[in-house]
Design a protein around this motif. Structure first.
Motif, PDB file in Angstrom:
ATOM      1  N   VAL A   1       0.839  -1.204   0.000  1.00 40.69           N
ATOM      2  CA  VAL A   1       0.000   0.000   0.000  1.00 40.69           C
ATOM      3  C   VAL A   1       0.875   1.255   0.000  1.00 40.69           C
ATOM      4  O   VAL A   1       0.607   2.214  -0.729  1.00 40.69           O
ATOM      5  CB  VAL A   1      -0.947  -0.007   1.219  1.00 40.69           C
ATOM      6  CG1 VAL A   1      -1.639   1.345   1.369  1.00 40.69           C
ATOM      7  CG2 VAL A   1      -1.983  -1.109   1.085  1.00 40.69           C
ATOM      8  N   MET A   2       1.925   1.257   0.811  1.00 37.28           N
ATOM      9  CA  MET A   2       2.815   2.416   0.861  1.00 37.28           C
ATOM     10  C   MET A   2       3.524   2.613  -0.481  1.00 37.28           C
ATOM     11  O   MET A   2       3.754   3.744  -0.917  1.00 37.28           O
ATOM     12  CB  MET A   2       3.850   2.243   1.977  1.00 37.28           C
ATOM     13  CG  MET A   2       3.268   2.211   3.382  1.00 37.28           C
ATOM     14  SD  MET A   2       2.518   3.767   3.925  1.00 37.28           S
ATOM     15  CE  MET A   2       3.970   4.777   4.211  1.00 37.28           C
ATOM     16  N   LYS A   3       3.843   1.507  -1.144  1.00 35.71           N
ATOM     17  CA  LYS A   3       4.498   1.589  -2.451  1.00 35.71           C
ATOM     18  C   LYS A   3       3.555   2.153  -3.504  1.00 35.71           C
ATOM     19  O   LYS A   3       3.941   2.980  -4.337  1.00 35.71           O
ATOM     20  CB  LYS A   3       4.984   0.199  -2.857  1.00 35.71           C
ATOM     21  CG  LYS A   3       5.768   0.161  -4.156  1.00 35.71           C
ATOM     22  CD  LYS A   3       6.256  -1.244  -4.450  1.00 35.71           C
ATOM     23  CE  LYS A   3       7.036  -1.297  -5.767  1.00 35.71           C
ATOM     24  NZ  LYS A   3       7.511  -2.680  -6.052  1.00 35.71           N
ATOM     25  N   GLU A   4       2.288   1.706  -3.453  1.00 34.99           N
ATOM     26  CA  GLU A   4       1.290   2.171  -4.423  1.00 34.99           C
ATOM     27  C   GLU A   4       0.839   3.599  -4.133  1.00 34.99           C
ATOM     28  O   GLU A   4       0.341   4.291  -5.020  1.00 34.99           O
ATOM     29  CB  GLU A   4       0.071   1.249  -4.405  1.00 34.99           C
ATOM     30  CG  GLU A   4       0.340  -0.160  -4.915  1.00 34.99           C
ATOM     31  CD  GLU A   4      -0.884  -1.051  -4.778  1.00 34.99           C
ATOM     32  OE1 GLU A   4      -1.984  -0.504  -4.501  1.00 34.99           O
ATOM     33  OE2 GLU A   4      -0.746  -2.273  -4.924  1.00 34.99           O
ATOM     34  N   ASN A   5       0.965   4.015  -2.869  1.00 37.46           N
ATOM     35  CA  ASN A   5       0.483   5.334  -2.452  1.00 37.46           C
ATOM     36  C   ASN A   5       1.610   6.115  -1.770  1.00 37.46           C
ATOM     37  O   ASN A   5       1.589   6.317  -0.546  1.00 37.46           O
ATOM     38  CB  ASN A   5      -0.704   5.194  -1.502  1.00 37.46           C
ATOM     39  CG  ASN A   5      -1.876   4.466  -2.111  1.00 37.46           C
ATOM     40  OD1 ASN A   5      -2.757   5.070  -2.722  1.00 37.46           O
ATOM     41  ND2 ASN A   5      -1.911   3.144  -1.950  1.00 37.46           N
ATOM     42  N   PRO A   6       2.598   6.551  -2.526  1.00 35.32           N
ATOM     43  CA  PRO A   6       3.720   7.277  -1.913  1.00 35.32           C
ATOM     44  C   PRO A   6       3.311   8.619  -1.313  1.00 35.32           C
ATOM     45  O   PRO A   6       4.097   9.249  -0.609  1.00 35.32           O
ATOM     46  CB  PRO A   6       4.689   7.472  -3.090  1.00 35.32           C
ATOM     47  CG  PRO A   6       3.824   7.412  -4.317  1.00 35.32           C
ATOM     48  CD  PRO A   6       2.749   6.416  -3.984  1.00 35.32           C
ATOM     49  N   ASP A   7       2.067   9.042  -1.607  1.00 39.13           N
ATOM     50  CA  ASP A   7       1.586  10.318  -1.080  1.00 39.13           C
ATOM     51  C   ASP A   7       0.868  10.174   0.259  1.00 39.13           C
ATOM     52  O   ASP A   7       0.265  11.139   0.748  1.00 39.13           O
ATOM     53  CB  ASP A   7       0.659  10.998  -2.088  1.00 39.13           C
ATOM     54  CG  ASP A   7      -0.476  10.081  -2.555  1.00 39.13           C
ATOM     55  OD1 ASP A   7      -0.375   8.847  -2.358  1.00 39.13           O
ATOM     56  OD2 ASP A   7      -1.459  10.602  -3.130  1.00 39.13           O
ATOM     57  N   ILE A   8       0.929   8.993   0.879  1.00 43.98           N
ATOM     58  CA  ILE A   8       0.362   8.847   2.227  1.00 43.98           C
ATOM     59  C   ILE A   8       1.155   9.734   3.186  1.00 43.98           C
ATOM     60  O   ILE A   8       2.378   9.666   3.255  1.00 43.98           O
ATOM     61  CB  ILE A   8       0.407   7.370   2.681  1.00 43.98           C
ATOM     62  CG1 ILE A   8      -0.694   6.572   1.957  1.00 43.98           C
ATOM     63  CG2 ILE A   8       0.228   7.258   4.200  1.00 43.98           C
ATOM     64  CD1 ILE A   8      -0.690   5.088   2.257  1.00 43.98           C
ATOM     65  N   GLU A   9       0.438  10.583   3.926  1.00 43.53           N
ATOM     66  CA  GLU A   9       1.097  11.589   4.766  1.00 43.53           C
ATOM     67  C   GLU A   9       1.084  11.259   6.251  1.00 43.53           C
ATOM     68  O   GLU A   9       1.808  11.894   7.036  1.00 43.53           O
ATOM     69  CB  GLU A   9       0.438  12.952   4.544  1.00 43.53           C
ATOM     70  CG  GLU A   9       0.578  13.471   3.123  1.00 43.53           C
ATOM     71  CD  GLU A   9       0.114  14.910   2.996  1.00 43.53           C
ATOM     72  OE1 GLU A   9       0.356  15.689   3.938  1.00 43.53           O
ATOM     73  OE2 GLU A   9      -0.494  15.255   1.974  1.00 43.53           O
ATOM     74  N   ALA A  10       0.248  10.299   6.657  1.00 35.57           N
ATOM     75  CA  ALA A  10       0.166   9.970   8.076  1.00 35.57           C
ATOM     76  C   ALA A  10      -0.339   8.539   8.231  1.00 35.57           C
ATOM     77  O   ALA A  10      -0.901   7.954   7.303  1.00 35.57           O
ATOM     78  CB  ALA A  10      -0.761  10.949   8.811  1.00 35.57           C
ATOM     79  N   ILE A  11      -0.125   7.991   9.425  1.00 41.79           N
ATOM     80  CA  ILE A  11      -0.558   6.634   9.753  1.00 41.79           C
ATOM     81  C   ILE A  11      -1.382   6.694  11.030  1.00 41.79           C
ATOM     82  O   ILE A  11      -1.018   7.387  11.988  1.00 41.79           O
ATOM     83  CB  ILE A  11       0.646   5.693   9.950  1.00 41.79           C
ATOM     84  CG1 ILE A  11       1.453   5.571   8.656  1.00 41.79           C
ATOM     85  CG2 ILE A  11       0.188   4.312  10.411  1.00 41.79           C
ATOM     86  CD1 ILE A  11       2.788   4.849   8.844  1.00 41.79           C
TER      87      ILE A  11
END
Length: 444
Positions: free
Chosen positions: A141-151
């Protein structure tokens, strides 16, 4: 009843929408501890400029024809959900077995039903394997969505917390830790494995001192952490963000038929507490002038298989309806049709830090409520809602409470909760605070 009139900040331009990765062992459609809180936050965040991407456990599929299978595979809510494994086919099991499995219970090899149930019931539970499987899914998921800003990582159990720390270290993304209970508190209602108590204490302190955001659902829990880790944690390290009311609250208390009966939810109860409540209920049904109001009441058993035996021993098995609810929606439907709603918990002091989801839901839907719980969050909530409460270790107080409740459901005017209570658990209050807490994590 007040409705949430907040005007959401709609993000029509996808470029304005920020992404947040949700890590939660507890997520619908089936219920495990904390699922309502995680789901309700995730479902509402898109209206506030954040798009959750959820890593959740596998679906548990009760087969029963193609239509039933398709219905069970539907994902709840407007969020992107990645499951940590293929759907688990449970076959044509009964509702109580399904509900127990959803809570994390399993039938061990050689158990009473092991020869009749699928092998999945004898293997490690899918939720117990969540951390290992979710780590692989989250990496993708992190690879597909490099624009994730928070967890967002919710615990207990500790698996999402540990995974959140690992992902943050690897990807440089800040985490907001949602501690819904002490990580090292006893959890006899959950069969899911966890670390040793001393390891959980150290993990809890590490999270609280991490410099990242920590949220809790109640002030009592925040104060518990401050006392427990005195000198290492300050008030500014923890933010209180209450649980939300139901996604679709009733505009006004629904009209009840003459056949409406109370709903008793036995959750996180130990054997002593459940026994005291059922014995008190049996005595009230036989001796209290209004005891007939409880005949036909529904008991939801979320504490294992001890309640049926207690009902038989108390001689009220035929006068009450025993229900097993595997999903939140099933339980909410029982709340909607009940004349009053109560939650019966155990006597451990940590339960005084816990506010059951269904008490909040019942108040928003317009039902009288009560709590059998240690003095603390649930009992204060019941008072604020104009409801009743009693200690789980005091059978006489439980009997008195039930006799008073029979008057409320027998025609007395229903209490009116305070407007402050509705505001505290409204979408506007909860989501505004959540968005602020996330924003504080982000670089300026």
């Amino acid at each position: 009843m007040p409705q949430d009139s907040c005007r959401k900040c709609t993000a029509n331009d996808e470029r304005d929408v920020k992404k947040i990765l949700f890590l939660a062992v507890s997520y619908p459609p089936y219920m495990t501890d904390g699922s309502s809180r995680a789901f309700r936050m995730a479902s509402r965040l898109p209206g506030y400029g954040w798009q959750p991407v959820v890593v959740a456990p596998p679906l548990f599929v009760k087969t029963g024809g193609e239509d039933a299978l398709a219905e069970s595979m539907k994902e709840p809510g407007p969020v992107r959900v990645y499951r940590s494994g293929e759907a688990v086919a449970l076959g044509g099991v009964d509702e109580c077995t399904l509900a127990a499995f959803a809570r994390g219970e399993r039938i061990v090899q050689g158990g009473r039903l092991s020869g009749m149930l699928p092998s999945i019931f004898r293997d490690a539970h899918p939720c117990a394997l969540w951390e290992k499987q979710a780590a692989v899914v989250a990496a993708e998921v992190m690879k597909e969505n490099p624009d994730i800003e928070a967890i967002y990582a919710q615990g207990p159990p500790s698996a999402p917390i540990r995974l959140g720390l690992e992902l943050s270290l690897r990807h440089g993304v800040p985490v907001i830790f949602d501690l819904t209970a002490p990580l090292d508190a006893p959890r006899p209602w959950s069969r899911l494995g966890d670390l040793r108590s001393d390891e959980l204490f150290k993990l809890e302190q590490k999270v609280l001192c991490s410099g990242y955001g920590v949220i809790t659902p109640t002030r009592a829990l925040k104060e518990h952490f401050l006392r427990k880790h005195f000198g290492k944690v300050s008030h500014d390290d923890i933010t209180i963000i209450a649980d939300c009311g139901p996604l679709v609250p009733a505009a006004a208390p629904p009209s009840l038929s003459a056949h409406s009966r109370p709903l008793f939810i036995i959750e996180r109860a130990d054997e002593k507490g459940a026994k005291a409540f059922i014995q008190a209920l049996a005595a009230v049904m036989k001796e209290c002038p209004g005891g007939a109001a409880f005949s036909g009441a529904t008991i939801v058993d979320a504490s294992g298989d001890m309640v049926p035996k207690m009902l038989r021993k108390a001689g009220v098995e035929g006068d009450l309806t025993l229900s097993c609810t595997a999903s939140e929606e099933e339980e909410l439907q029982l709340v909607r049709t009940a004349s009053a709603v109560g939650v019966v918990s155990g006597s451990h002091e940590s339960f005084g830090l816990w506010l059951p989801d269904r008490l909040i839901d019942a108040v928003f839907i317009g039902k009288p409520v009560f709590a059998v719980a240690p003095e603390g969050v649930a009992t204060r909530f019941a008072e604020d809602a104009g409801g009743l409460h009693a200690s789980p270790g005091n059978p006489a107080a439980i009997r008195d409470m039930l006799c008073s409740l029979s008057g409320v459901i027998g025609g007395s005017p229903a209490p009116t909760p305070s407007s402050e209570l509705f505001a505290r658990h409204s979408e506007r209050e909860v989501l505004s605070e959540m968005v602020k807490a996330i924003a504080l994590l982000l670089p300026v």
